[in-house]
Design a protein around this motif. Structure first.
Motif, PDB file in Angstrom:
ATOM      1  N   ILE A   1      39.294  40.298  52.508  1.00 20.75           N
ATOM      2  CA  ILE A   1      40.468  40.611  53.337  1.00 20.75           C
ATOM      3  C   ILE A   1      41.361  39.374  53.427  1.00 20.75           C
ATOM      4  CG2 ILE A   1      41.247  41.060  55.702  1.00 20.75           C
ATOM      5  CD1 ILE A   1      38.852  42.868  56.079  1.00 20.75           C
ATOM      6  N   PHE A   2      40.755  38.244  53.679  1.00 22.16           N
ATOM      7  CA  PHE A   2      41.518  37.010  53.838  1.00 22.16           C
ATOM      8  C   PHE A   2      42.210  36.631  52.528  1.00 22.16           C
ATOM      9  CE2 PHE A   2      42.272  32.492  54.313  1.00 22.16           C
ATOM     10  CZ  PHE A   2      42.720  32.406  55.614  1.00 22.16           C
ATOM     11  N   ALA A   3      41.485  36.696  51.424  1.00 26.19           N
ATOM     12  CA  ALA A   3      42.040  36.291  50.134  1.00 26.19           C
ATOM     13  C   ALA A   3      43.193  37.199  49.703  1.00 26.19           C
ATOM     14  CB  ALA A   3      40.947  36.297  49.073  1.00 26.19           C
ATOM     15  N   ASP A   4      43.106  38.503  49.992  1.00 18.82           N
ATOM     16  CA  ASP A   4      44.133  39.450  49.570  1.00 18.82           C
ATOM     17  C   ASP A   4      45.281  39.570  50.569  1.00 18.82           C
ATOM     18  OD1 ASP A   4      42.530  39.902  47.401  1.00 18.82           O
ATOM     19  OD2 ASP A   4      41.702  41.790  48.147  1.00 18.82           O
ATOM     20  N   ALA A   5      45.181  38.898  51.716  1.00 21.24           N
ATOM     21  CA  ALA A   5      46.165  39.064  52.789  1.00 21.24           C
ATOM     22  C   ALA A   5      47.422  38.234  52.541  1.00 21.24           C
ATOM     23  CB  ALA A   5      45.545  38.657  54.121  1.00 21.24           C
ATOM     24  N   ASP A   6      48.517  38.668  53.188  1.00 25.13           N
ATOM     25  CA  ASP A   6      49.740  37.874  53.131  1.00 25.13           C
ATOM     26  C   ASP A   6      49.650  36.707  54.119  1.00 25.13           C
ATOM     27  OD1 ASP A   6      50.124  38.969  55.625  1.00 25.13           O
ATOM     28  OD2 ASP A   6      51.891  40.140  55.093  1.00 25.13           O
TER      29      ASP A   6
END
Length: 198
Positions: free
Chosen positions: A148-153
């Motif tokens: 989630i963190f890696a793919d988040a804006d």
């Protein structure tokens, strides 16, 4: 002369000293401020603190004489905690070099949540199970949050870091519009009580 009872508390900017001299006459109280020395005199009561643990700015120091005590505010020449009144601590001003910057009056920068998250993630990558008890625990959950963190804006990442750190690890939010408005409250699990450690 008798040394008078006193106590203090401090912040990074100043040290507040309480001198317990009940009924002190403001007209007869003698106080002097020097960079590494403070002295108080009133009748038979005296207090001399020398050398002070750090340097003070005598021009900014002041005091008030009350009915029970005299409150003295010692403004520190360099920010930091002394953890004591007197002693041969190295004077922070002698080794103090201002950080290289284009302007000495630059406003205090806002917290760089993006930089903090990058730093934390880089530090986490190399840890093995011996160094980090969380590694190898519930790897599915850990991997889920990392994804989630890696793919988040950028806003989502900032929201996650700010909510988690300000809530003491009790809240994780991805909504920057909500989190960015103010401090995130601590919400301990049901049946638990949150205690702040000093």
């Amino acid at each position: 002369m008798a040394t008078i009872r006193h106590e203090f508390y401090e912040t990074d900017e100043k040290l507040t000293l309480s001198i317990f001299d009940k009924g002190a006459d403001p007209e007869q109280v003698k106080i002097s401020f020097e960079p590494r020395k403070f002295s108080y005199e009133h009748g038979d009561n005296s207090l001399v603190l020398q050398p002070l643990k750090g340097q003070i700015d005598p021009t900014k120091c002041d005091y008030t004489v009350g009915k029970v005590k005299v409150e003295v505010r010692l403004v520190k020449a360099a920010q930091g905690r002394w953890a004591g009144l007197v002693g041969d601590a190295p004077d922070p001003l002698t080794s103090f070099a201002p950080p290289p910057s284009t302007s000495q009056t630059a406003p205090k920068p806002k917290k760089n949540w993006e930089g903090i998250t990058t730093q934390i993630l880089d530090g986490e990558k190399d840890k093995g199970s011996e160094q980090d008890p969380n590694v190898g625990g519930d790897t599915a959950v850990n991997g889920f949050f990392q994804k989630i963190f890696a793919d988040a804006d950028e806003d989502t990442r900032r929201a996650m870091m700010k909510s988690f750190s300000e809530s003491g690890g009790t809240t994780l939010s991805t909504n920057w519009d909500e989190v960015g408005k103010g401090r995130v409250e601590v919400k301990p699990p049901e049946g638990s009580e949150w205690k702040k450690w000093n």
